[in-house]
Every structure is written in structure tokens, then in C-alpha cells.
Motif scaffolding. Sequence first.
Motif, mmCIF file in Angstrom:
data_model
loop_
_atom_site.group_PDB
_atom_site.id
_atom_site.type_symbol
_atom_site.label_atom_id
_atom_site.label_comp_id
_atom_site.label_asym_id
_atom_site.label_seq_id
_atom_site.Cartn_x
_atom_site.Cartn_y
_atom_site.Cartn_z
ATOM 1 N N ALA A 1 -0.175 8.223 13.984
ATOM 2 C CA ALA A 1 -1.389 7.712 13.341
ATOM 3 C C ALA A 1 -2.535 8.677 13.616
ATOM 4 O O ALA A 1 -2.496 9.443 14.574
ATOM 5 C CB ALA A 1 -1.738 6.329 13.869
ATOM 6 N N SER A 15 -11.837 5.203 11.000
ATOM 7 C CA SER A 15 -10.901 4.812 9.943
ATOM 8 C C SER A 15 -9.497 5.195 10.401
ATOM 9 O O SER A 15 -9.313 6.077 11.245
ATOM 10 C CB SER A 15 -11.245 5.500 8.614
ATOM 11 O OG SER A 15 -11.212 6.906 8.746
ATOM 12 N N HIS A 28 -5.499 6.354 9.467
ATOM 13 C CA HIS A 28 -4.702 7.090 8.487
ATOM 14 C C HIS A 28 -3.251 7.149 8.958
ATOM 15 O O HIS A 28 -2.993 7.193 10.165
ATOM 16 C CB HIS A 28 -5.252 8.508 8.314
ATOM 17 C CG HIS A 28 -6.692 8.498 7.896
ATOM 18 N ND1 HIS A 28 -7.092 8.733 6.609
ATOM 19 C CD2 HIS A 28 -7.818 8.247 8.604
ATOM 20 C CE1 HIS A 28 -8.413 8.636 6.536
ATOM 21 N NE2 HIS A 28 -8.874 8.340 7.745
ATOM 22 N N TYR A 29 -2.327 7.154 8.003
ATOM 23 C CA TYR A 29 -0.904 7.244 8.345
ATOM 24 C C TYR A 29 -0.335 8.560 7.815
ATOM 25 O O TYR A 29 -0.833 9.120 6.846
ATOM 26 C CB TYR A 29 -0.124 6.043 7.798
ATOM 27 C CG TYR A 29 -0.066 5.936 6.300
ATOM 28 C CD1 TYR A 29 1.016 6.472 5.598
ATOM 29 C CD2 TYR A 29 -1.072 5.296 5.590
ATOM 30 C CE1 TYR A 29 1.082 6.373 4.214
ATOM 31 C CE2 TYR A 29 -1.015 5.193 4.210
ATOM 32 C CZ TYR A 29 0.061 5.729 3.525
ATOM 33 O OH TYR A 29 0.125 5.630 2.167
ATOM 34 N N TRP A 70 -2.208 13.287 5.492
ATOM 35 C CA TRP A 70 -2.517 11.913 5.914
ATOM 36 C C TRP A 70 -3.083 11.123 4.750
ATOM 37 O O TRP A 70 -3.753 11.682 3.883
ATOM 38 C CB TRP A 70 -3.541 11.942 7.047
ATOM 39 C CG TRP A 70 -3.058 12.637 8.259
ATOM 40 C CD1 TRP A 70 -3.163 13.973 8.531
ATOM 41 C CD2 TRP A 70 -2.367 12.059 9.356
ATOM 42 N NE1 TRP A 70 -2.586 14.253 9.742
ATOM 43 C CE2 TRP A 70 -2.086 13.089 10.276
ATOM 44 C CE3 TRP A 70 -1.952 10.765 9.657
ATOM 45 C CZ2 TRP A 70 -1.420 12.865 11.478
ATOM 46 C CZ3 TRP A 70 -1.291 10.546 10.853
ATOM 47 C CH2 TRP A 70 -1.030 11.584 11.747
ATOM 48 N N ARG A 71 -2.845 9.813 4.767
ATOM 49 C CA ARG A 71 -3.434 8.908 3.777
ATOM 50 C C ARG A 71 -4.165 7.784 4.500
ATOM 51 O O ARG A 71 -3.723 7.313 5.552
ATOM 52 C CB ARG A 71 -2.357 8.300 2.881
ATOM 53 C CG ARG A 71 -1.784 9.293 1.930
ATOM 54 C CD ARG A 71 -1.337 8.657 0.627
ATOM 55 N NE ARG A 71 -0.839 9.709 -0.242
ATOM 56 C CZ ARG A 71 0.434 9.846 -0.599
ATOM 57 N NH1 ARG A 71 1.330 8.971 -0.195
ATOM 58 N NH2 ARG A 71 0.794 10.838 -1.375
ATOM 59 N N TYR A 106 -5.101 4.279 5.544
ATOM 60 C CA TYR A 106 -4.354 3.027 5.664
ATOM 61 C C TYR A 106 -5.271 1.911 5.174
ATOM 62 O O TYR A 106 -6.282 1.594 5.796
ATOM 63 C CB TYR A 106 -3.947 2.814 7.122
ATOM 64 C CG TYR A 106 -3.103 1.602 7.351
ATOM 65 C CD1 TYR A 106 -1.807 1.520 6.854
ATOM 66 C CD2 TYR A 106 -3.582 0.540 8.098
ATOM 67 C CE1 TYR A 106 -1.018 0.418 7.088
ATOM 68 C CE2 TYR A 106 -2.794 -0.573 8.344
ATOM 69 C CZ TYR A 106 -1.516 -0.630 7.837
ATOM 70 O OH TYR A 106 -0.725 -1.735 8.075
ATOM 71 N N ASN A 135 -4.764 -1.276 4.858
ATOM 72 C CA ASN A 135 -4.601 -2.614 5.428
ATOM 73 C C ASN A 135 -5.548 -2.863 6.608
ATOM 74 O O ASN A 135 -5.556 -3.945 7.165
ATOM 75 C CB ASN A 135 -3.145 -2.824 5.855
ATOM 76 C CG ASN A 135 -2.740 -4.271 5.827
ATOM 77 O OD1 ASN A 135 -3.140 -5.019 4.944
ATOM 78 N ND2 ASN A 135 -1.945 -4.685 6.790
ATOM 79 N N VAL A 191 -2.139 -0.536 14.085
ATOM 80 C CA VAL A 191 -0.970 0.351 14.183
ATOM 81 C C VAL A 191 0.238 -0.440 14.666
ATOM 82 O O VAL A 191 1.340 -0.318 14.139
ATOM 83 C CB VAL A 191 -1.264 1.552 15.119
ATOM 84 C CG1 VAL A 191 0.014 2.311 15.455
ATOM 85 C CG2 VAL A 191 -2.281 2.478 14.478
ATOM 86 N N ASP A 215 1.411 -3.336 11.994
ATOM 87 C CA ASP A 215 1.639 -2.816 10.652
ATOM 88 C C ASP A 215 2.838 -3.456 9.943
ATOM 89 O O ASP A 215 3.981 -3.183 10.296
ATOM 90 C CB ASP A 215 1.831 -1.297 10.739
ATOM 91 C CG ASP A 215 2.255 -0.679 9.431
ATOM 92 O OD1 ASP A 215 1.830 -1.171 8.373
ATOM 93 O OD2 ASP A 215 3.009 0.305 9.475
ATOM 94 N N SER A 225 4.269 1.845 8.371
ATOM 95 C CA SER A 225 3.706 3.149 8.043
ATOM 96 C C SER A 225 3.596 4.045 9.267
ATOM 97 O O SER A 225 3.447 5.257 9.137
ATOM 98 C CB SER A 225 2.303 2.974 7.454
ATOM 99 O OG SER A 225 2.355 2.216 6.271
ATOM 100 N N PHE A 226 3.676 3.463 10.458
ATOM 101 C CA PHE A 226 3.427 4.221 11.679
ATOM 102 C C PHE A 226 4.687 4.410 12.520
ATOM 103 O O PHE A 226 5.194 5.492 12.638
ATOM 104 C CB PHE A 226 2.314 3.565 12.497
ATOM 105 C CG PHE A 226 1.045 3.411 11.717
ATOM 106 C CD1 PHE A 226 0.238 4.498 11.456
ATOM 107 C CD2 PHE A 226 0.667 2.171 11.209
ATOM 108 C CE1 PHE A 226 -0.940 4.365 10.728
ATOM 109 C CE2 PHE A 226 -0.507 2.032 10.478
ATOM 110 C CZ PHE A 226 -1.295 3.119 10.228
#
Length: 114
Positions: free
Chosen positions: A63, A75, A77-78, A85-86, A88, A90, A104, A107, A111-112
Motif C-alpha cells: 500500500a 490518501s 493507494h493500491y 499506483w491507483r 483506493y 473505498n 488496508v 479491504d 487490493s492489498f
Amino acid sequence: MELPELVRKCAEKELFSYCEGKVPPCFRNEVRVSFCIDGEAVTLFEERITLANPADWSSRPVAQFRFQPELNQWSLHYPVSRDCWRLYLNAGPTLNLKNLLRAVDEDPFQSFWQ
């Protein structure tokens, strides 16, 4: 740009505690969780011993937490790949890094921790 000193110290304290509690002591010779601070980003890693040579460790990003100084928020990101990275979606930006660490672990999309 670097993290403000107070933000960095608070993040380090929170992340050291998180990493220490993530892996039971009996498994720490095989797996560990660590982090790296680079500018305004903190990347969480999972590290494992390699099968070819147990003295070597391999790591994979889990993460990334990015600090936005203009909002004083973090913020989450995954990883899509090792360097991509994007955001996250949620878990929205927050002042409290602990909320993102909880996201994390909780989740539902895996994603992690894969």
C-alpha cells in the motif's frame, strides 16, 4: 517535497507500531512488514525470505499513503504494478493515518494483502 517534521514523526510512530504488530514473533524469521518514506509518500512493504537463499529477502509493495499538505490529509493507494499506483476509492482522504491502515486490513476487494 518532504513530509513536515511533526507529520513524519507521527506517521513513523504509527507505522512502526503497525508493522511490529502485523506479523507474530514466531514468523518474523520468514516474513516481515516494513515501510519506506519518500518525499510525501509512505510505502508499506511485505518482505519474505527467498526460497533460493534464505539469507535474502524479497519485497513487494502492499500500500502507499500519500500526504497532501494543502489539505493536511492522507490518501490511500493500491499497487497495480511495482511502480504504478491507483487511488483506493473505498477509503477517502483522512487526517488520521490509522484509519487508512485499518482500511488496508479490512479491504473487501483484496487490493492489498494478496
